[in-house]
Design a protein around this motif. Structure first.
Motif, PDB file in Angstrom:
ATOM      1  N   ARG A 301       3.655 -28.800  21.791  1.00 41.84           N
ATOM      2  CA  ARG A 301       4.252 -29.091  20.482  1.00 41.84           C
ATOM      3  C   ARG A 301       4.030 -30.555  20.088  1.00 41.84           C
ATOM      4  O   ARG A 301       3.706 -30.860  18.953  1.00 41.84           O
ATOM      5  N   ARG A 302       4.216 -31.440  21.053  1.00 41.39           N
ATOM      6  CA  ARG A 302       4.036 -32.880  20.742  1.00 41.39           C
ATOM      7  C   ARG A 302       2.606 -33.143  20.316  1.00 41.39           C
ATOM      8  O   ARG A 302       2.342 -33.883  19.375  1.00 41.39           O
ATOM      9  N   GLY A 304       0.583 -30.986  19.086  1.00 42.66           N
ATOM     10  CA  GLY A 304       0.312 -30.267  17.836  1.00 42.66           C
ATOM     11  C   GLY A 304       0.688 -31.072  16.598  1.00 42.66           C
ATOM     12  O   GLY A 304       0.089 -30.902  15.530  1.00 42.66           O
ATOM     13  N   GLN A 305       1.678 -31.967  16.747  1.00 39.98           N
ATOM     14  CA  GLN A 305       2.093 -32.790  15.589  1.00 39.98           C
ATOM     15  C   GLN A 305       0.915 -33.623  15.091  1.00 39.98           C
ATOM     16  O   GLN A 305       0.811 -33.913  13.901  1.00 39.98           O
ATOM     17  N   GLN A 312      -3.312 -26.471  13.190  1.00 38.63           N
ATOM     18  CA  GLN A 312      -2.010 -26.809  13.747  1.00 38.63           C
ATOM     19  C   GLN A 312      -1.186 -25.568  14.111  1.00 38.63           C
ATOM     20  O   GLN A 312      -0.610 -25.489  15.193  1.00 38.63           O
ATOM     21  N   MET A 316       0.376 -24.636  17.803  1.00 38.82           N
ATOM     22  CA  MET A 316       1.824 -24.629  18.053  1.00 38.82           C
ATOM     23  C   MET A 316       2.273 -23.262  18.575  1.00 38.82           C
ATOM     24  O   MET A 316       3.215 -23.150  19.359  1.00 38.82           O
ATOM     25  N   GLY A 319       2.387 -22.948  22.182  1.00 41.48           N
ATOM     26  CA  GLY A 319       3.565 -23.601  22.738  1.00 41.48           C
ATOM     27  C   GLY A 319       4.792 -22.702  22.667  1.00 41.48           C
ATOM     28  O   GLY A 319       5.548 -22.573  23.630  1.00 41.48           O
ATOM     29  N   ASP A 320       4.957 -22.030  21.510  1.00 42.80           N
ATOM     30  CA  ASP A 320       6.119 -21.132  21.365  1.00 42.80           C
ATOM     31  C   ASP A 320       6.030 -19.985  22.362  1.00 42.80           C
ATOM     32  O   ASP A 320       7.027 -19.560  22.950  1.00 42.80           O
TER      33      ASP A 320
END
Length: 412
Positions: A301-302, A304-305, A312, A316, A319-320
């Motif tokens: 997530r970090r 992906g920002q 993107q 993300m 990550g989920d």
């Protein structure tokens, strides 16, 4: 984006992993094996099985010329299942054993530091390949012919006796005459041993299997064995070659009440041995209990920002998806899933912010958050990485198929 996420996930795994020294950190490896076979049928004898698995794999580790370790469990770590007795009698031999009795009743049944010779030729008179008929006209010709056969066998035995072995093991037959000569020379003989067993004996005692008796050299004789003894287990006689110096093969003896118990325990032991093998090949461990997955989710997530545009969202999404494991663990324990996961995520995010490693995961029994170091739950790096690779690659494969291919025909 998915493959980018995969590459990044593997990089994070690498940073999270703890490298162990296979030979020194026995404790780590025991923890790891314990967490694999803790739920199996044999969990009552866990400590025993773990030690046996580690011992046997460490014995058969060899280094290839390229410096990579190879472990051939199937060939060199044989499991002998003998019904009867208690499971506590199970052990790993520093050597090998096989179910054979000596060929002649007067041969020695216990020898210390024996010299062992391994053959794969028959110690009996050779019959011709094609059918031959002989006509004998005179009586002494018949005797001469018999004598020739005897001399042939005697010569073979003399060639063997010249090297002063204490034990001769062959994969083929041994004739009565050869038994007589060998017994006179105080040599113990075994016949018709399986090829695979013979290979294992060779590895354990440091011998070379010889194909012809006239080609025996001193270097072919195995001297690595400390004790040879015949023992009776149940109804059968077994030959034990024990206390070997640096054996590269071993036998694991399992005792138990019935065949089914033995088969089940053998399967559990195989699992344990495969786990140790994976660690020998790649000596890294990752924390279990959903800790690795949560760390990956936070890290992805970090990262992906910082991505722009269309990439993107799928990045993300990986990550989920990672959060499924800790979430399922929490659900199984019956604790409040949302609270537990949020708390776990916060801990990992804080650690990631400070650049520290975080090994906090879910305790699968109570549902509390604990440090996996204290709980001692670890998984092999190679297994964990493989599951992540497979999952992401399969997802990519499914996404590549745009339309649904239906096998059914339209109803008219």
């Amino acid at each position: 984006a998915y493959s980018k996420a995969l590459a990044y996930a593997l990089k994070v795994c690498d940073e999270l992993a703890v490298t162990v020294d296979v030979e020194k950190d026995q404790e780590w490896i025991s923890k790891l094996v314990l967490s694999t076979i803790g739920t199996k049928f044999s969990s009552r004898w866990n400590d025993k099985l773990v030690d046996m698995a580690i011992q046997s794999v460490m014995m058969v580790v060899e280094t290839t010329p390229g410096g990579m370790p190879t472990v051939d469990i199937k060939r060199y770590a044989k499991v002998e299942k003998i019904p009867g007795g208690e499971l506590d009698d199970a052990k790993v031999l520093k050597g090998v054993m096989f179910q054979k009795d000596v060929t002649h009743s007067k041969m020695r049944r216990r020898i210390e530091n024996p010299r062992i010779l391994l053959l794969d030729t028959p110690l009996e008179y050779k019959k011709g390949e094609s059918q031959t008929t002989m006509e004998i006209t005179e009586e002494q010709d018949w005797n001469a012919m018999l004598r020739l056969e005897e001399e042939y066998v005697e010569n073979m035995c003399k060639e063997i006796i010249a090297h002063k072995p204490d034990i001769v093991i062959t994969e083929k037959g041994v004739s009565d005459l050869a038994q007589h000569f060998l017994q006179k020379a105080n040599i113990t003989a075994f016949r018709r041993l399986r090829k695979t067993d013979n290979n294992r004996v060779a590895k354990a005692v440091g011998a070379t299997i010889v194909s012809r008796t006239d080609e025996i050299q001193e270097s072919d004789i195995g001297t690595g064995c400390g004790l040879f003894e015949m023992r009776k287990l149940g109804d059968d006689w077994f030959c034990f070659l024990e206390e070997c110096k640096d054996p590269k093969a071993c036998t694991i003896i399992l005792r138990g009440g019935s065949k089914d118990v033995l088969n089940e325990i053998e399967r559990n032991l195989q699992d344990a041995m495969q786990v140790v093998r994976n660690v020998v090949y790649n000596p890294k461990l990752l924390p279990g209990g959903g800790a690795t997955e949560m760390a990956l989710a936070v890290a992805i997530r970090r990262e992906g920002q910082s991505l722009q545009g269309i990439q993107q969202a799928p990045f993300m999404a990986v990550g989920d998806a990672m959060e499924v494991i800790p979430r399922t663990l929490a659900q199984n324990c019956g604790v409040s899933v949302i609270r537990t996961i949020t708390e776990l995520r916060a801990k990992h995010a804080a650690a990631a912010g400070n650049g520290e490693k975080c090994h906090v995961g879910v305790n699968g029994i109570t549902g509390e958050l604990v440090d996996m170091n204290d709980l001692g739950i670890w998984e092999p790096y190679s297994v964990k990485v493989q599951t992540i690779k497979t999952a992401i690659e399969n997802a990519c494969m499914i996404l590549r198929i745009d339309d649904i291919v239906s096998g059914s025909k339209k109803s008219k």
